[in-house]
Design a protein around this motif. Structure first.
Motif, PDB file in Angstrom:
ATOM      1  N   MET A  57      -8.959   6.314  -4.245  1.00  0.00           N
ATOM      2  CA  MET A  57     -10.228   5.370  -3.754  1.00  0.00           C
ATOM      3  C   MET A  57     -10.034   5.004  -2.408  1.00  0.00           C
ATOM      4  SD  MET A  57     -11.111   3.063  -7.076  1.00  0.00           S
ATOM      5  CE  MET A  57      -9.349   2.450  -7.671  1.00  0.00           C
ATOM      6  N   GLU A  58      -8.961   5.052  -1.781  1.00  0.00           N
ATOM      7  CA  GLU A  58      -8.749   4.818  -0.461  1.00  0.00           C
ATOM      8  C   GLU A  58      -9.184   5.839   0.329  1.00  0.00           C
ATOM      9  OE1 GLU A  58      -5.251   3.479   2.050  1.00  0.00           O
ATOM     10  OE2 GLU A  58      -6.038   1.587   1.521  1.00  0.00           O
ATOM     11  N   SER A  59      -9.123   7.226  -0.272  1.00  0.00           N
ATOM     12  CA  SER A  59      -9.398   8.500   0.367  1.00  0.00           C
ATOM     13  C   SER A  59     -10.743   8.674   0.082  1.00  0.00           C
ATOM     14  CB  SER A  59      -8.752   9.677  -0.251  1.00  0.00           C
ATOM     15  OG  SER A  59      -7.210   9.436  -0.122  1.00  0.00           O
ATOM     16  N   ALA A  89       9.120  -1.540   5.654  1.00  0.00           N
ATOM     17  CA  ALA A  89       8.460  -0.383   5.790  1.00  0.00           C
ATOM     18  C   ALA A  89       6.923  -0.443   6.103  1.00  0.00           C
ATOM     19  CB  ALA A  89       8.699   0.287   4.139  1.00  0.00           C
ATOM     20  N   SER A  90       6.546  -0.212   7.373  1.00  0.00           N
ATOM     21  CA  SER A  90       5.202  -0.279   7.709  1.00  0.00           C
ATOM     22  C   SER A  90       4.874   0.834   8.791  1.00  0.00           C
ATOM     23  CB  SER A  90       5.108  -1.849   8.146  1.00  0.00           C
ATOM     24  OG  SER A  90       3.764  -1.674   8.650  1.00  0.00           O
ATOM     25  N   LYS A  91       3.764   1.401   8.496  1.00  0.00           N
ATOM     26  CA  LYS A  91       3.355   2.520   9.093  1.00  0.00           C
ATOM     27  C   LYS A  91       3.156   2.003  10.655  1.00  0.00           C
ATOM     28  CE  LYS A  91       0.458   6.261  10.090  1.00  0.00           C
ATOM     29  NZ  LYS A  91      -0.872   7.330   9.648  1.00  0.00           N
ATOM     30  N   THR A  92       2.301   0.957  10.745  1.00  0.00           N
ATOM     31  CA  THR A  92       1.639   0.309  12.008  1.00  0.00           C
ATOM     32  C   THR A  92       2.821  -0.887  12.363  1.00  0.00           C
ATOM     33  OG1 THR A  92       0.380  -1.434  10.505  1.00  0.00           O
ATOM     34  CG2 THR A  92      -0.636   0.653  11.182  1.00  0.00           C
ATOM     35  N   PHE A  93       3.518  -1.358  11.324  1.00  0.00           N
ATOM     36  CA  PHE A  93       4.509  -2.506  11.852  1.00  0.00           C
ATOM     37  C   PHE A  93       3.695  -3.725  12.263  1.00  0.00           C
ATOM     38  CE2 PHE A  93       8.860  -2.195  10.781  1.00  0.00           C
ATOM     39  CZ  PHE A  93       9.453  -3.095  11.416  1.00  0.00           C
ATOM     40  N   THR A  94       2.164  -3.854  11.719  1.00  0.00           N
ATOM     41  CA  THR A  94       1.593  -5.067  12.143  1.00  0.00           C
ATOM     42  C   THR A  94       0.868  -5.696  10.794  1.00  0.00           C
ATOM     43  OG1 THR A  94      -0.395  -3.748  12.303  1.00  0.00           O
ATOM     44  CG2 THR A  94       0.918  -3.968  14.168  1.00  0.00           C
ATOM     45  N   THR A  95       0.911  -5.095   9.731  1.00  0.00           N
ATOM     46  CA  THR A  95       0.374  -5.494   8.361  1.00  0.00           C
ATOM     47  C   THR A  95       0.988  -6.930   8.056  1.00  0.00           C
ATOM     48  OG1 THR A  95       0.233  -3.111   7.693  1.00  0.00           O
ATOM     49  CG2 THR A  95       0.023  -5.094   5.982  1.00  0.00           C
ATOM     50  N   GLN A  96      -0.054  -8.030   8.114  1.00  0.00           N
ATOM     51  CA  GLN A  96       0.295  -9.183   7.929  1.00  0.00           C
ATOM     52  C   GLN A  96       1.254  -9.759   6.651  1.00  0.00           C
ATOM     53  OE1 GLN A  96      -2.900 -11.960   7.148  1.00  0.00           O
ATOM     54  NE2 GLN A  96      -1.919 -13.420   8.314  1.00  0.00           N
ATOM     55  N   GLY A 113       0.974  -1.256   0.200  1.00  0.00           N
ATOM     56  CA  GLY A 113       0.097   0.043   0.171  1.00  0.00           C
ATOM     57  C   GLY A 113       0.764   1.329   0.248  1.00  0.00           C
ATOM     58  N   GLY A 114       0.598   2.045   0.899  1.00  0.00           N
ATOM     59  CA  GLY A 114       1.140   3.488   0.889  1.00  0.00           C
ATOM     60  C   GLY A 114       2.705   3.170   1.234  1.00  0.00           C
ATOM     61  N   SER A 115       3.176   2.158   1.912  1.00  0.00           N
ATOM     62  CA  SER A 115       4.647   1.830   2.405  1.00  0.00           C
ATOM     63  C   SER A 115       5.365   1.067   1.116  1.00  0.00           C
ATOM     64  CB  SER A 115       4.486   0.871   3.598  1.00  0.00           C
ATOM     65  OG  SER A 115       4.177   1.579   4.527  1.00  0.00           O
ATOM     66  N   ASP A 116       4.698   1.112  -0.111  1.00  0.00           N
ATOM     67  CA  ASP A 116       5.266   0.647  -1.308  1.00  0.00           C
ATOM     68  C   ASP A 116       4.811   1.251  -2.772  1.00  0.00           C
ATOM     69  OD1 ASP A 116       3.951  -1.516  -3.756  1.00  0.00           O
ATOM     70  OD2 ASP A 116       6.127  -1.686  -3.066  1.00  0.00           O
TER      71      ASP A 116
HETATM   72  O1  F6P Z   1      -4.791  -0.788   2.869  1.00  0.00           O
HETATM   73  C1  F6P Z   1      -4.737  -0.111   4.182  1.00  0.00           C
HETATM   74  C2  F6P Z   1      -3.496   0.140   4.718  1.00  0.00           C
HETATM   75  O2  F6P Z   1      -3.592   0.505   6.170  1.00  0.00           O
HETATM   76  C3  F6P Z   1      -2.954   1.375   3.795  1.00  0.00           C
HETATM   77  O3  F6P Z   1      -3.691   2.588   4.198  1.00  0.00           O
HETATM   78  C4  F6P Z   1      -1.523   1.315   4.202  1.00  0.00           C
HETATM   79  O4  F6P Z   1      -0.670   2.391   3.146  1.00  0.00           O
HETATM   80  C5  F6P Z   1      -1.253   0.030   4.074  1.00  0.00           C
HETATM   81  O5  F6P Z   1      -2.481  -0.718   4.584  1.00  0.00           O
HETATM   82  C6  F6P Z   1      -0.032  -0.482   4.759  1.00  0.00           C
HETATM   83  O6  F6P Z   1      -0.178  -0.255   6.013  1.00  0.00           O
HETATM   84  P1  F6P Z   1       1.227  -0.399   6.926  1.00  0.00           P
HETATM   85  O7  F6P Z   1       2.281   0.955   6.140  1.00  0.00           O
HETATM   86  O8  F6P Z   1       0.960   0.118   8.279  1.00  0.00           O
HETATM   87  O9  F6P Z   1       1.870  -1.633   6.789  1.00  0.00           O
END
Ligand code: F6P
Length: 540
Positions: free
Chosen positions: A365-367, A217-224, A161-164
């Motif tokens: 579209m996510e916005s 790269a992960s804003k939440t550092f939880t994305t599976q 997503g936004g981290s890529d």
């Molecule tokens: O698609 C949901 C989402 O939270 C996006 O908004 C975000 O860019 C992507 O997943 C990755 O999230 P993260 O950077 O926390 O891994």
């Protein structure tokens, strides 16, 4: 700081909306006629700024429609909502957050005027940006090396997503500045987002672990998906003989949750952070841009940021009739809400912009894929269009048939670059001529079409008999009247790319501000994630 932001009313309650409804019901002449009779068109039908030029002469509007659209922007208080964003007010109402990706571009303008978001934010942004650039230069100079003392040859960015999408799009758009371009940094940057094993394997299999830097790269550092790829990349380092301690030199985290990356054993020196007031789809400007900086070099990354900043200044200062983001937003609203077009085609012609559409798909579209307003009330107007497309020159040989002779009316944003910069290819100028000739021809053909009379004349001129021509005419005619704009970049440089990205960010902002929706949360992605977790538990 005056409280500028309050959720706007439904746009359907605004006088300009009623006026636009009347104008749409009255209908307009066919674009072929509008283009042939300049007196019918608004003046001007183009706008420019920051090295970008918007040609909207082929949009299905006249002077009355444009005036009503501009009135809509005024009545929706776009100026006030914009300044609320820039001054760090809480406009992401469901998460109670400011929206300040604009602060990431650095100090606003050469005038040095005080940053509207305040000095504290400015200092944090500047400090992290300096860390990103210093780290980049240390990797490129060989000052920073792998655990065995080898310089780095490869970087693997693991994110989704936004981290890529943003860094990957920008690195491809600026491929002429990346390895192995002459004079480019000596590191190759690879991007992996899909947790399908082949995606990671196909990148790692050709690399030397001792010369590879893995960026998680992960804003939440939880994305599976990202954590799955990260675990596999760490295993790859270990299997190459790197101990846990040695792996430290080969791992970097970029996140807004540094405690989580620390728990994974990635130390503060190798961790770059950003803040919760940066949405993932708006984060290419933040430390998440590190892979882009590693690909093109720190100076080019700073030029990219500066380009975004020039568009911010344009957005904040250009009068509405000459304001590129506002004009694009309003034309999109006319096509979406009044001409009834549910999709928007984004057609980029330079091959280096192939990933721009997927990037904008998430941004838009996510916005704006929302159905309730800030207030929680249902939207009374349609909101975000389905954004689709890709490289236009390939699209001409794939789906443009539907645009020309299908039953859907699909507005098109064409994106082109005026100057040619491909080195060492003797016929590059001819390539460039062919690409931009096709862009211009498609814009004209979609707008003007070819009616039955003109088709019959063409078929007769081709030697068909009268019966043959009459029989073929319905199959060979073109309805036309397809609204489209051409957005020209004067060159494909870091600064122009930054301006282009910021332009689309502010277009999305302006449409959301008129529709009265929150463009900065994304609760819609949560259900899929919770379903996956629940199914995981069930299946064990
Ligand atoms: O698609 C949901 C989402 O939270 C996006 O908004 C975000 O860019 C992507 O997943 C990755 O999230 P993260 O950077 O926390 O891994």
């Amino acid at each position: 700081m005056p409280h500028l932001f309050s959720p706007p009313p439904s746009p359907t309650s605004l006088p300009a909306w009623s006026r636009l409804t009347v104008l749409a019901q009255a209908g307009l002449p066919h674009l072929a006629q509008l283009l042939s009779e300049p007196a019918l068109r608004p003046a001007p039908v183009s706008a420019e700024g920051t090295g970008l030029t918007l040609d909207f002469s082929r949009q299905a509007i006249d002077g009355s429609v444009l005036d009503a659209l501009l009135a809509l922007a005024t009545q929706a208080n776009i100026d006030g909502q914009r300044e609320a964003m820039f001054s760090g007010q809480v406009i992401n109402t469901t998460e109670q957050r400011a929206v300040l990706h604009v602060a990431l571009r650095g100090t606003p303008g050469a005038t040095g005027d005080a940053a509207p978001w305040g000095g504290a934010v400015q200092q944090r942004v500047q400090a992290e940006l300096d860390r990103v650039c210093a780290f980049t230069q240390a990797v490129h100079s060989g000052q920073l090396r792998g655990s065995g003392g080898d310089t780095f040859t490869d970087v693997v960015n693991i994110g989704i997503g936004g981290s890529d999408l943003g860094p990957r799009m920008a690195a491809e758009a600026l491929a002429h500045l990346t390895h192995p371009s002459p004079g480019a940094p000596a590191v190759r940057v690879h991007f992996v987002s899909n947790p399908d094993a082949w995606a990671l394997h196909s990148v790692l299999r050709g690399l030397d672990a001792r010369r590879t830097l893995v960026v998680i790269a992960s804003k939440t550092f939880t994305t599976q998906e990202t954590m799955t790829n990260a675990a596999s990349a760490r295993r790859w380092l270990a299997d190459a003989g790197l101990s846990d301690a040695e792996q430290g030199a080969h791992l970097v985290a970029i996140t807004a949750a540094p405690t989580k990356s620390q728990a994974m054993g990635i130390g503060p020196q190798q961790t770059f952070t950003f803040w919760d007031w940066v949405g993932g789809r708006y984060s290419v400007w933040s430390a998440l841009g590190l892979p882009l900086a590693l690909a093109v070099g720190a100076p080019a990354f700073r030029q990219f940021l500066a380009g975004g900043q020039t568009m911010d200044a344009h957005f904040r200062s250009a009068p509405l009739p000459a304001n590129l983001p506002v004009l694009m937003a309003l034309l999109g609203i006319w096509n979406r809400n009044f001409l009834g077009c549910p999709t928007q085609l984004l057609s980029t012609y330079p091959s280096r912009l192939a990933r721009f559409t997927p990037f904008v798909q998430q941004m838009d579209m996510e916005s704006n894929g929302k159905r309730v307003r800030h207030t929680g009330e249902p939207c009374l107007a349609e909101t975000g269009p389905i954004v689709w497309g890709g490289t236009g020159i390939d699209g001409q040989h794939a789906y443009f048939q539907l645009l020309h002779q299908g039953i859907h009316r699909v507005p098109v944003d064409f994106v082109g670059v005026l100057s040619e910069d491909t080195p060492d290819l003797p016929l590059a100028t001819e390539h460039h001529r062919v690409v931009n000739l096709n862009l211009r021809a498609q814009a004209e053909a979609l707008a003007r079409g070819r009616d039955t009379a003109a088709t019959l004349a063409a078929l007769r001129a081709d030697g068909l008999s009268e019966d043959e021509a009459q029989a073929m005419a319905p199959h060979r005619s073109f309805a036309g009247n397809v609204p489209n704009s051409i957005l020209w970049l004067d060159a494909l440089t870091p600064a122009r790319l930054g301006a282009l990205v910021a332009l689309y960010e502010h277009k999305v902002f302006t449409q959301a501000a008129i529709w009265g929706i929150n463009a900065y949360d994304q609760w819609g992605v949560e259900l899929g994630k919770t379903m996956a977790k629940a199914m995981e538990t069930q299946t064990g």
